[in-house]
Design an enzyme around this catalytic site. Structure first.
Site, short mmCIF file in Angstrom:
data_model
loop_
_atom_site.label_atom_id
_atom_site.label_comp_id
_atom_site.label_asym_id
_atom_site.label_seq_id
_atom_site.Cartn_x
_atom_site.Cartn_y
_atom_site.Cartn_z
NE ARG A 1 51.44 2.23 -14.89
CZ ARG A 1 51.41 1.37 -13.91
NH1 ARG A 1 50.93 0.28 -13.64
NH2 ARG A 1 52.06 1.97 -12.65
NE ARG B 1 39.33 3.13 -10.70
CZ ARG B 1 39.64 2.56 -9.74
NH1 ARG B 1 40.09 1.18 -9.85
NH2 ARG B 1 40.28 3.28 -8.63
CE LYS C 1 54.26 -0.74 -9.90
NZ LYS C 1 53.10 -1.61 -9.87
CB THR D 1 43.58 14.43 -8.50
OG1 THR D 1 44.13 13.89 -9.61
CG2 THR D 1 43.73 13.67 -7.23
CB ALA E 1 36.75 19.70 -13.18
N PRO E 2 35.64 18.93 -10.09
CG PRO E 2 34.96 19.51 -8.12
CD PRO E 2 35.39 19.97 -9.18
CG ASN E 3 31.43 14.46 -12.17
OD1 ASN E 3 31.71 14.35 -13.35
ND2 ASN E 3 30.70 13.65 -11.35
CG HIS F 1 31.73 7.15 -6.18
ND1 HIS F 1 30.97 8.12 -5.74
CD2 HIS F 1 32.21 7.87 -7.57
CE1 HIS F 1 31.16 9.32 -6.43
NE2 HIS F 1 31.67 9.16 -7.69
CE LYS G 1 35.15 9.38 -4.99
NZ LYS G 1 36.36 9.96 -5.91
N GLY H 1 34.35 14.21 -4.46
CA GLY H 1 34.49 15.79 -4.78
C GLY H 1 33.35 16.14 -5.20
N1 LIG Z 1 36.98 14.84 -11.92
C1 LIG Z 1 36.47 13.67 -12.60
O1 LIG Z 1 35.42 13.75 -13.09
C2 LIG Z 1 36.68 12.26 -11.94
C3 LIG Z 1 37.74 12.33 -10.99
N2 LIG Z 1 38.35 11.11 -10.52
C4 LIG Z 1 39.38 11.34 -9.74
O2 LIG Z 1 40.48 10.99 -10.24
C5 LIG Z 1 41.41 10.40 -9.56
C6 LIG Z 1 41.75 8.90 -10.04
O3 LIG Z 1 40.81 8.09 -10.09
P1 LIG Z 1 40.73 6.68 -10.86
O4 LIG Z 1 41.54 6.94 -12.20
O5 LIG Z 1 39.66 5.92 -10.70
O6 LIG Z 1 42.00 6.09 -9.96
P2 LIG Z 1 42.96 5.17 -10.28
O7 LIG Z 1 43.54 4.38 -9.06
O8 LIG Z 1 42.66 3.81 -11.26
O9 LIG Z 1 44.25 5.75 -11.01
C7 LIG Z 1 45.17 6.63 -10.19
C8 LIG Z 1 46.53 6.39 -10.82
O10 LIG Z 1 47.49 7.10 -10.20
C9 LIG Z 1 48.78 6.71 -10.40
N3 LIG Z 1 49.61 7.23 -9.35
C10 LIG Z 1 49.65 7.01 -7.75
N4 LIG Z 1 50.61 7.79 -7.45
C11 LIG Z 1 51.44 8.15 -8.46
C12 LIG Z 1 52.33 9.29 -8.48
N5 LIG Z 1 53.25 9.52 -7.46
N6 LIG Z 1 52.95 9.40 -9.95
C13 LIG Z 1 52.21 9.23 -10.81
N7 LIG Z 1 51.14 8.23 -10.78
C14 LIG Z 1 50.50 7.78 -9.69
C15 LIG Z 1 48.38 5.19 -10.07
O11 LIG Z 1 49.38 4.12 -10.62
C16 LIG Z 1 47.08 4.99 -10.66
O12 LIG Z 1 47.29 4.36 -11.84
C17 LIG Z 1 40.76 10.06 -8.14
O13 LIG Z 1 41.16 11.13 -7.53
C18 LIG Z 1 39.15 10.08 -8.62
O14 LIG Z 1 38.47 10.65 -7.42
C19 LIG Z 1 37.86 10.16 -11.23
C20 LIG Z 1 36.72 9.91 -12.06
C21 LIG Z 1 36.11 11.01 -12.56
O1 LIG Z 2 36.69 8.35 -8.04
C1 LIG Z 2 35.54 8.38 -8.98
O2 LIG Z 2 35.35 7.58 -9.68
C2 LIG Z 2 35.30 9.60 -9.21
N1 LIG Z 2 35.53 10.57 -8.72
C3 LIG Z 2 35.09 11.99 -8.82
C4 LIG Z 2 34.32 12.48 -7.47
O3 LIG Z 2 34.96 12.18 -6.53
O4 LIG Z 2 33.41 13.12 -7.41
C5 LIG Z 2 33.97 12.26 -9.89
C6 LIG Z 2 33.10 11.05 -9.97
O5 LIG Z 2 32.07 10.97 -9.22
C7 LIG Z 2 34.07 9.94 -10.10
#
Ligand SMILES: NC(=O)C1=CN([C@@H]2O[C@H](COP(=O)(O)OP(=O)(O)OC[C@H]3O[C@@H](n4cnc5c(N)ncnc54)[C@H](O)[C@@H]3O)[C@@H](O)[C@H]2O)C=CC1
Ligand SMILES: O=C(O)C1=N[C@H](C(=O)O)C[C@H](O)C1
Length: 266
Positions: A12, A14, A38, A100, A125-127, A155, A159, A165
């Site tokens: 659920r 982003r 949940k 993550t 993958a950090p990105n 960001h 965040k 990352g």
């Molecule tokens: N590698 C990449 O390209 C990207 C990585 N990210 C990373 O992805 C992660 C998530 O980012 P967002 O979606 O923006 O965050 P967000 O806060 O929208 O989503 C995180 C989700 O994890 C869930 N969650 C928390 N504890 C949990 C548990 N015990 N079990 C299951 N689900 C649980 C929350 O309910 C929430 O829906 C962050 O670490 C972010 O830095 C974000 C964007 C791009």
């Molecule tokens: O939390 C985000 O949104 C993002 N997290 C990743 C990071 O920590 O680098 C990737 C992207 O920048 C988006």
């Protein structure tokens, strides 16, 4: 064609909600379950926005892996939860694709060892955005010629981790080729703590958090009489999804830990 059976943790969120759409869209993938803190024992379709997506919800990832036959875990949660999920996946013979961020060097080492022990692949993958991966690679190229660099990552203000990352990975890639140097004036002093940002091997990382932003990074190089700026912007989370798909398709074929998509993009 054998489908790749996928579990998504954080469906659920982003990113997680975008990953659910990706998996639903492709015939070669099958979403078998989701992990969410949940609605344990319920169905994903019970949540608003996921109507018609009939897969079980587990809050306990071990129970999920015991009950469901799956090949890949996509984790998009938080650093603490993500590390636990990743280790548990490997223990149950499931290959993790982890978006993550916020994993430490020690976490990565532990996971590399676990991949070795289990003979399973994992991708962290950090990105996932291809443009961001190129930005990191171009920055590494530039760092051979420019010793002085500052990384500015920007960001959205929801965040949790700072620096991002991506910024950490960029700094690591630059460190691998840059002659180590403490930047700035040797006598420089912060009159407000944090003014010069985080120090990574003598280069500085600045984290901006503002509503309205998604994910952006600018890498600035300077030398006598010139600067070079390399910038990437993600304007939506769909920008990450082709990288998620590449990671899923790759992880089922490998048996080691890959940290960073630059290692699998040709
Ligand atoms: N590698 C990449 O390209 C990207 C990585 N990210 C990373 O992805 C992660 C998530 O980012 P967002 O979606 O923006 O965050 P967000 O806060 O929208 O989503 C995180 C989700 O994890 C869930 N969650 C928390 N504890 C949990 C548990 N015990 N079990 C299951 N689900 C649980 C929350 O309910 C929430 O829906 C962050 O670490 C972010 O830095 C974000 C964007 C791009
Ligand atoms: O939390 C985000 O949104 C993002 N997290 C990743 C990071 O920590 O680098 C990737 C992207 O920048 C988006």
């Amino acid at each position: 064609m054998k489908t790749i059976k996928i579990v998504i943790a954080g469906p659920r969120g982003r990113m997680g909600s975008e990953a659910v759409k990706l998996v639903q869209k492709k015939d070669k993938y099958e979403l078998v379950a989701v992990v969410d803190h949940k609605n344990d024992g319920g169905n994903l379709s019970d949540f608003k926005g996921f109507e018609g997506i009939d897969v079980p919800v587990y809050s306990d990832i071990e129970k999920c892996f015991k009950n469901e036959d799956c090949d890949v875990l996509i984790d998009l949660t938080t650093p603490e939860v993500g590390m636990y999920h990743t280790k548990t996946a490997l223990t149950y013979g499931v290959r993790p694709v982890v978006g993550t961020t916020g994993f430490t060097k020690e976490n990565l080492q532990e996971l590399e060892d676990l991949c070795h022990e289990t003979n399973l692949g994992a991708i962290i993958a950090p990105n996932f955005a291809v443009g961001a991966v190129l930005m990191m690679k171009f920055s590494q190229m530039a760092a051979k010629y420019f010793n002085d660099v500052e990384i500015i990552e920007m960001h959205h203000d929801q965040k949790l981790d700072a620096p991002s990352g991506t910024a950490v990975k960029t700094a690591e890639m630059i460190r691998d080729v840059r002659e180590s140097k403490q930047q700035g004036h040797p006598n420089e002093k912060e009159t407000l703590a944090g003014a010069r940002g985080a120090d990574f091997d003598g280069m500085h990382i600045h984290s901006v958090r503002l509503p309205g932003l998604i994910a952006h990074q600018q890498v600035m190089f300077g030398s006598s009489g010139q600067t070079l700026q390399i910038r990437h912007d993600s304007y939506n989370r769909e920008s990450f999804m082709s990288g998620v798909a590449l990671a899923v398709d790759t992880v089922v074929k490998i048996d080691t830990l890959v940290y960073g998509l630059e290692n699998i993009i040709e």
